[in-house]
Design an enzyme around this catalytic site. Structure first.
Site, short mmCIF file in Angstrom:
data_model
loop_
_atom_site.label_atom_id
_atom_site.label_comp_id
_atom_site.label_asym_id
_atom_site.label_seq_id
_atom_site.Cartn_x
_atom_site.Cartn_y
_atom_site.Cartn_z
N LYS A 175 0.87 -1.19 0.12
CA LYS A 175 0.13 -0.01 -0.01
C LYS A 175 0.76 1.22 0.04
O LYS A 175 1.93 1.33 0.49
CB LYS A 175 -0.95 -0.15 0.87
N THR A 207 -8.41 8.83 9.10
CA THR A 207 -7.69 7.69 8.30
C THR A 207 -7.64 6.50 9.27
O THR A 207 -7.33 5.53 8.80
CB THR A 207 -6.37 7.85 8.14
N GLY A 209 -8.61 3.11 10.54
CA GLY A 209 -9.22 1.99 10.04
C GLY A 209 -9.06 1.77 8.48
O GLY A 209 -9.76 0.78 7.92
N THR A 210 -8.09 2.56 7.74
CA THR A 210 -8.21 2.55 6.46
C THR A 210 -7.70 1.08 5.90
O THR A 210 -8.25 0.51 5.06
CB THR A 210 -7.29 3.66 5.76
N GLY A 211 -6.62 0.55 6.63
CA GLY A 211 -6.09 -0.85 6.30
C GLY A 211 -6.99 -1.97 6.43
O GLY A 211 -7.15 -2.85 5.56
N CYS A 212 -7.99 -1.87 7.66
CA CYS A 212 -8.69 -2.90 7.91
C CYS A 212 -9.96 -2.87 6.90
O CYS A 212 -10.49 -4.01 6.56
CB CYS A 212 -9.53 -2.65 9.35
#
Length: 262
Positions: A175, A207, A209-212
């Site tokens: 990412k 931002t 929790g973007t990865g989850c």
């Protein structure tokens, strides 16, 4: 049929990341969310204040029970925590690995700097969990830690992705949020190709929790039979909409607007 997605990870008391973000994403995208919670946290938009791990045998039992009764179309893994938790998850997932896609968001530390994976578990993650993984989605620091490589340039990204594939992952999505530039560029790396996904970078502090969110959205796409390319493309579109719809809560890195992103 409604995709059945098992989310394995920690609970976020602020509702921004972890299991809470997984459930919101899976639900908004039309799936049925199930959970195996590895830890309870006390946190807000500014950081994690306390973590209480769940018993590993309870997590393993939750995985086996929902797999046997409800059934699984995909699995998403986030925060693992300890070597014992890792061993329990790997043991429980061996029965379904290869028959359903498994997406790993390798949560090594929180945005605020709290360590979320015991360093003693890192080698075991590479050796025992990675061979079960369909797609691993590290950010730049996580890719560097997992591979031991510098991840500074596009050739570095490809080298790191290929290293993750050699560990056993089917593919790696490196990412681009931690890189500079006007666009956020994610790179999908497989053993024989690399493609990029480009989107304008949003100027926002909300931002959390973007990865989850991205990993759970990808899991939904894979559960529906989409190719990795298409699943990632749709997931990134959903994430972008959720970022735009962030409600502005909290004094730090606030949550996304999952409900408004449909």
């Amino acid at each position: 049929m409604m995709p059945r997605i098992l989310a394995i990870g920690g609970s976020d008391s602020s509702g921004g990341a972890g299991i809470e973000a997984d459930i919101k994403t899976i639900t908004m995208l039309g799936g049925h969310a199930m959970t195996a919670i590895t830890a309870i946290t006390a946190q807000d938009s500014q950081g994690i204040m306390a973590i209480a791990p769940t018993a590993p045998d309870l997590v393993a039992r939750a995985i086996r029970l929902v797999a046997a009764d409800i059934g699984l179309d995909a699995v998403k893994i986030g925060m693992i925590g300890t070597p014992d938790m890792l061993a329990a998850i790997v043991d429980a997932l061996r029965a379904v690995a290869g028959s359903v896609p498994i997406v790993l968001d390798p949560v090594l530390a929180s945005t605020s700097g709290t360590t979320l994976l015991d360093p003693a578990a890192l080698g075991r993650l590479r050796d025992t969990l990675m061979p079960l993984i369909t797609l691993v989605t590290p950010n730049r620091p996580e890719a560097a830690i997992l591979t031991g490589l510098n991840v500074d340039t596009v050739p570095d990204i490809r080298a790191a992705g290929e290293a993750l594939c050699r560990m056993g992952a089917g593919a790696a999505l490196i990412k681009g949020g931690h890189f500079e530039g006007t666009h956020s560029i994610d790179h999908l790396v497989t053993p024989d190709r690399m493609i990029e996904f480009r989107m304008p970078r949003l100027a926002t502090r909300h931002t959390h929790g973007t990865g989850c969110t991205l990993a759970s959205a990808i899991a939904i796409g894979l559960a529906r039979g989409l190719s990795p390319d298409d699943a990632i493309g749709q997931a990134r579109t959903f994430l972008h909409a959720a970022l735009l719809a962030a409600p502005g809560f909290g004094q730090g890195r606030g949550p996304l607007g999952h409900a408004a992103a449909r």
